[in-house]
Design a protein around this motif. Sequence first.
Motif, mmCIF file in Angstrom:
data_model
loop_
_atom_site.group_PDB
_atom_site.id
_atom_site.type_symbol
_atom_site.label_atom_id
_atom_site.label_comp_id
_atom_site.label_asym_id
_atom_site.label_seq_id
_atom_site.Cartn_x
_atom_site.Cartn_y
_atom_site.Cartn_z
ATOM 1 N N SER A 1 -52.595 -39.659 51.566
ATOM 2 C CA SER A 1 -53.259 -40.799 52.218
ATOM 3 C C SER A 1 -54.499 -40.381 52.992
ATOM 4 C CB SER A 1 -52.284 -41.532 53.151
ATOM 5 O OG SER A 1 -52.064 -40.791 54.343
ATOM 6 N N THR A 2 -54.586 -39.107 53.351
ATOM 7 C CA THR A 2 -55.753 -38.656 54.117
ATOM 8 C C THR A 2 -57.019 -38.631 53.265
ATOM 9 O OG1 THR A 2 -55.328 -36.310 53.705
ATOM 10 C CG2 THR A 2 -54.337 -37.283 55.688
ATOM 11 N N VAL A 3 -56.861 -38.722 51.951
ATOM 12 C CA VAL A 3 -58.032 -38.777 51.058
ATOM 13 C C VAL A 3 -58.713 -40.133 51.171
ATOM 14 C CG1 VAL A 3 -58.758 -38.729 48.632
ATOM 15 C CG2 VAL A 3 -57.069 -37.078 49.473
ATOM 16 N N TRP A 4 -57.944 -41.204 51.165
ATOM 17 C CA TRP A 4 -58.516 -42.548 51.200
ATOM 18 C C TRP A 4 -58.484 -43.194 52.586
ATOM 19 C CZ3 TRP A 4 -54.460 -45.518 52.669
ATOM 20 C CH2 TRP A 4 -53.184 -45.147 52.241
ATOM 21 N N ALA A 5 -57.798 -42.605 53.521
ATOM 22 C CA ALA A 5 -57.776 -43.105 54.907
ATOM 23 C C ALA A 5 -57.898 -41.901 55.836
ATOM 24 C CB ALA A 5 -56.508 -43.892 55.192
ATOM 25 N N ARG A 6 -59.110 -41.457 56.050
ATOM 26 C CA ARG A 6 -59.361 -40.291 56.909
ATOM 27 C C ARG A 6 -58.800 -40.525 58.300
ATOM 28 N NH1 ARG A 6 -60.899 -36.247 53.694
ATOM 29 N NH2 ARG A 6 -62.594 -36.809 52.319
ATOM 30 N N LEU A 7 -58.441 -39.434 58.967
ATOM 31 C CA LEU A 7 -57.929 -39.540 60.326
ATOM 32 C C LEU A 7 -59.059 -39.903 61.283
ATOM 33 C CD1 LEU A 7 -55.632 -37.905 58.929
ATOM 34 C CD2 LEU A 7 -55.358 -36.695 61.061
ATOM 35 N N SER A 8 -58.786 -40.861 62.161
ATOM 36 C CA SER A 8 -59.751 -41.222 63.193
ATOM 37 C C SER A 8 -59.854 -40.068 64.187
ATOM 38 C CB SER A 8 -59.304 -42.497 63.922
ATOM 39 O OG SER A 8 -58.127 -42.241 64.678
ATOM 40 N N ALA A 9 -60.830 -40.131 65.071
ATOM 41 C CA ALA A 9 -61.007 -39.071 66.066
ATOM 42 C C ALA A 9 -59.764 -38.926 66.934
ATOM 43 C CB ALA A 9 -62.237 -39.347 66.931
ATOM 44 N N SER A 10 -59.139 -40.033 67.317
ATOM 45 C CA SER A 10 -57.944 -39.950 68.169
ATOM 46 C C SER A 10 -56.759 -39.355 67.403
ATOM 47 C CB SER A 10 -57.587 -41.321 68.736
ATOM 48 O OG SER A 10 -57.228 -42.210 67.695
ATOM 49 N N ALA A 11 -56.613 -39.707 66.125
ATOM 50 C CA ALA A 11 -55.530 -39.145 65.316
ATOM 51 C C ALA A 11 -55.769 -37.658 65.072
ATOM 52 C CB ALA A 11 -55.398 -39.888 63.991
ATOM 53 N N LEU A 12 -57.003 -37.297 64.819
ATOM 54 C CA LEU A 12 -57.343 -35.895 64.587
ATOM 55 C C LEU A 12 -57.056 -35.050 65.828
ATOM 56 C CD1 LEU A 12 -58.428 -34.135 62.334
ATOM 57 C CD2 LEU A 12 -60.724 -34.572 63.176
ATOM 58 N N ALA A 13 -57.316 -35.615 67.004
ATOM 59 C CA ALA A 13 -57.058 -34.894 68.261
ATOM 60 C C ALA A 13 -55.567 -34.637 68.471
ATOM 61 C CB ALA A 13 -57.629 -35.680 69.439
ATOM 62 N N ARG A 14 -54.704 -35.504 67.946
ATOM 63 C CA ARG A 14 -53.244 -35.362 68.103
ATOM 64 C C ARG A 14 -52.587 -34.676 66.905
ATOM 65 N NH1 ARG A 14 -53.645 -40.792 68.133
ATOM 66 N NH2 ARG A 14 -52.078 -41.035 66.519
ATOM 67 N N ASN A 15 -53.323 -34.446 65.843
ATOM 68 C CA ASN A 15 -52.723 -34.039 64.571
ATOM 69 C C ASN A 15 -51.950 -32.727 64.644
ATOM 70 O OD1 ASN A 15 -52.340 -34.931 61.856
ATOM 71 N ND2 ASN A 15 -53.670 -33.283 61.177
ATOM 72 N N ALA A 16 -52.302 -31.833 65.530
ATOM 73 C CA ALA A 16 -51.601 -30.551 65.627
ATOM 74 C C ALA A 16 -50.559 -30.521 66.741
ATOM 75 C CB ALA A 16 -52.613 -29.422 65.829
ATOM 76 N N ASP A 17 -50.281 -31.665 67.375
ATOM 77 C CA ASP A 17 -49.275 -31.715 68.441
ATOM 78 C C ASP A 17 -47.891 -31.442 67.853
ATOM 79 O OD1 ASP A 17 -51.351 -32.389 70.075
ATOM 80 O OD2 ASP A 17 -50.673 -34.435 70.477
#
Length: 176
Positions: A112-128
């Motif tokens: 899903s990350t191919v067609w729905a890139r992570l927003s800045a807020s999601a990207l900031a939390r992605n490695a939590d």
Amino acid sequence: MMPVISLEKVTTAAVVRVEDLTTRERMAALYASDMPNRFRAGSVEATQVAAWIVQGAERLGAEELRRRAVFSYGQRLMEMGARVPVHAQAAHERRFPRAGRLDQAERAAAGSTVWARLSASALARNADAEVEGGCPCGGGGWIAMPPLPEAPDAMTCPVHGREATRRHAAGQAVSA
């Protein structure tokens, strides 16, 4: 006569945007959704996967979705380091009892990350990540190892080690 509407009963549902969810949040949402246990990659439209993600996110609610995602990523990191505590493994298996479904949800979430890139807020939390029931490092970034000849006495924690390494590079105290 006009009907009386009680504002106490009116609630607004938060709009779930796939882009605002981390990869692990998407995975947890897919697992909780009506997604079938098996389907071939490419046989399902992106709009359907997005609908399942939204459905699962709404079903779990923001707090539970986030909790499952953070513990799931902690579990994955500990698996890669071959250091999964028994209590964390048991909790993970209770949360995601069907391994095949979890694998399907992980693959669909990654896709899903191919067609729905992570927003800045999601990207900031992605490695939590966190370890349910407590990490063997106690949050310090280092896991004590049994004494072996010619082996280190501690290893970097797969979950908290990045922070310990950052503190060490900055000359700050690092607890072992």
